[in-house]
Design an enzyme around this catalytic site. Structure first.
Site, PDB file in Angstrom:
ATOM      1  N   LYS A 158       0.828  -1.202   0.000  1.00 53.81           N
ATOM      2  CA  LYS A 158       0.000   0.000   0.000  1.00 53.81           C
ATOM      3  C   LYS A 158       0.871   1.264   0.000  1.00 53.81           C
ATOM      4  CE  LYS A 158      -3.668  -2.410   2.504  1.00 53.81           C
ATOM      5  NZ  LYS A 158      -4.506  -2.412   3.726  1.00 53.81           N
ATOM      6  N   PHE A 200     -15.787   2.820   6.818  1.00 51.17           N
ATOM      7  CA  PHE A 200     -14.441   3.273   6.445  1.00 51.17           C
ATOM      8  C   PHE A 200     -14.153   3.150   4.952  1.00 51.17           C
ATOM      9  CE2 PHE A 200     -14.149  -1.167   7.859  1.00 51.17           C
ATOM     10  CZ  PHE A 200     -13.578  -1.764   6.744  1.00 51.17           C
ATOM     11  N   ARG A 203      -0.682 -14.956   4.030  1.00 53.72           N
ATOM     12  CA  ARG A 203      -1.472 -14.281   5.066  1.00 53.72           C
ATOM     13  C   ARG A 203      -0.782 -14.382   6.430  1.00 53.72           C
ATOM     14  NH1 ARG A 203      -5.764 -10.927   3.988  1.00 53.72           N
ATOM     15  NH2 ARG A 203      -6.730 -11.634   5.896  1.00 53.72           N
ATOM     16  N   THR A 250      -4.731  -8.155  10.358  1.00 48.49           N
ATOM     17  CA  THR A 250      -5.112  -6.878   9.748  1.00 48.49           C
ATOM     18  C   THR A 250      -4.775  -5.718  10.679  1.00 48.49           C
ATOM     19  OG1 THR A 250      -6.872  -7.955   8.499  1.00 48.49           O
ATOM     20  CG2 THR A 250      -7.039  -5.569   8.765  1.00 48.49           C
ATOM     21  N   ARG A 269       3.427  -7.017   9.316  1.00 51.39           N
ATOM     22  CA  ARG A 269       2.717  -5.983  10.076  1.00 51.39           C
ATOM     23  C   ARG A 269       3.213  -5.890  11.518  1.00 51.39           C
ATOM     24  NH1 ARG A 269      -2.860  -7.855   7.423  1.00 51.39           N
ATOM     25  NH2 ARG A 269      -2.868  -6.487   5.586  1.00 51.39           N
ATOM     26  N   ASN A 274      -1.564  -0.248   7.523  1.00 50.72           N
ATOM     27  CA  ASN A 274      -1.010  -1.593   7.742  1.00 50.72           C
ATOM     28  C   ASN A 274      -0.182  -2.107   6.563  1.00 50.72           C
ATOM     29  OD1 ASN A 274      -3.015  -2.386   5.952  1.00 50.72           O
ATOM     30  ND2 ASN A 274      -4.127  -3.640   7.426  1.00 50.72           N
ATOM     31  N   HIS A 298      -1.566  -5.628   1.520  1.00 49.68           N
ATOM     32  CA  HIS A 298      -2.787  -6.415   1.321  1.00 49.68           C
ATOM     33  C   HIS A 298      -2.381  -7.771   0.778  1.00 49.68           C
ATOM     34  CE1 HIS A 298      -6.694  -7.749  -0.158  1.00 49.68           C
ATOM     35  NE2 HIS A 298      -6.036  -8.131  -1.233  1.00 49.68           N
TER      36      HIS A 298
END
Length: 152
Positions: free
Chosen positions: A12, A60, A88, A94, A105, A115, A118
């Site tokens: 991101k 959000f 993952r 998350t 993370r 975070n 993705h």
């Protein structure tokens, strides 16, 4: 390789701005996964709304789309055995506060709204997301010389 699958991973805008692209790629490569597509993209509002369509009714949603448009995103496709599930786990939860040290993370994030990454949550989601972000001809199929040292 039998049982190989693909996943979509996106770094991101916060991850790109914080110069974490190389570190994230390094972790996936060192795990033994194969990078088959990658691009730096300024994502459009339409692409992001389609990508996050499952979240469209969440409060959000608009902020998430705006945030994801705030800077470039590194979109990638990784391939390997159980890459969706393992990817993952490598990302962490998350919410970074719930992520263990050693995860991406857990090591690099503090707030859920920043975070940095993705990852597809299922093989089906991965197929959909890969199709949204990449054209078929952008996926490069090759045999890694390390493959025999990673898989039996």
């Amino acid at each position: 390789m039998a049982n190989s699958e693909r996943t979509f991973i996106a770094i991101k805008p916060d991850g790109v701005q914080r110069s974490l692209v190389g570190e994230i790629i390094k972790r996936f490569e060192q795990k033994g996964f194969r990078l088959i597509a990658m691009k730096l993209i300024q994502a459009s509002e339409d692409l992001l709304k389609e990508h996050y369509i499952d979240l469209k009714d969440r409060p959000f949603f608009a902020g998430l789309v705006k945030y994801m448009q705030s800077g470039p995103v590194v979109a990638m496709v990784w391939e390997g055995l159980n890459v969706v599930k393992t990817g993952r786990v490598m990302l962490g939860e998350t919410n970074p506060a719930d992520s263990k040290p050693g995860t991406i993370r857990g090591d690099f994030c503090i707030q859920v709204g920043r975070n940095i990454i993705h990852g597809s949550d299922s093989v089906e989601s991965a197929e959909k997301e890969i199709g949204l972000w990449f054209q078929p001809e952008e996926l490069v199929d090759y045999k890694s010389c390390a493959q025999n040292w990673i898989y039996e």
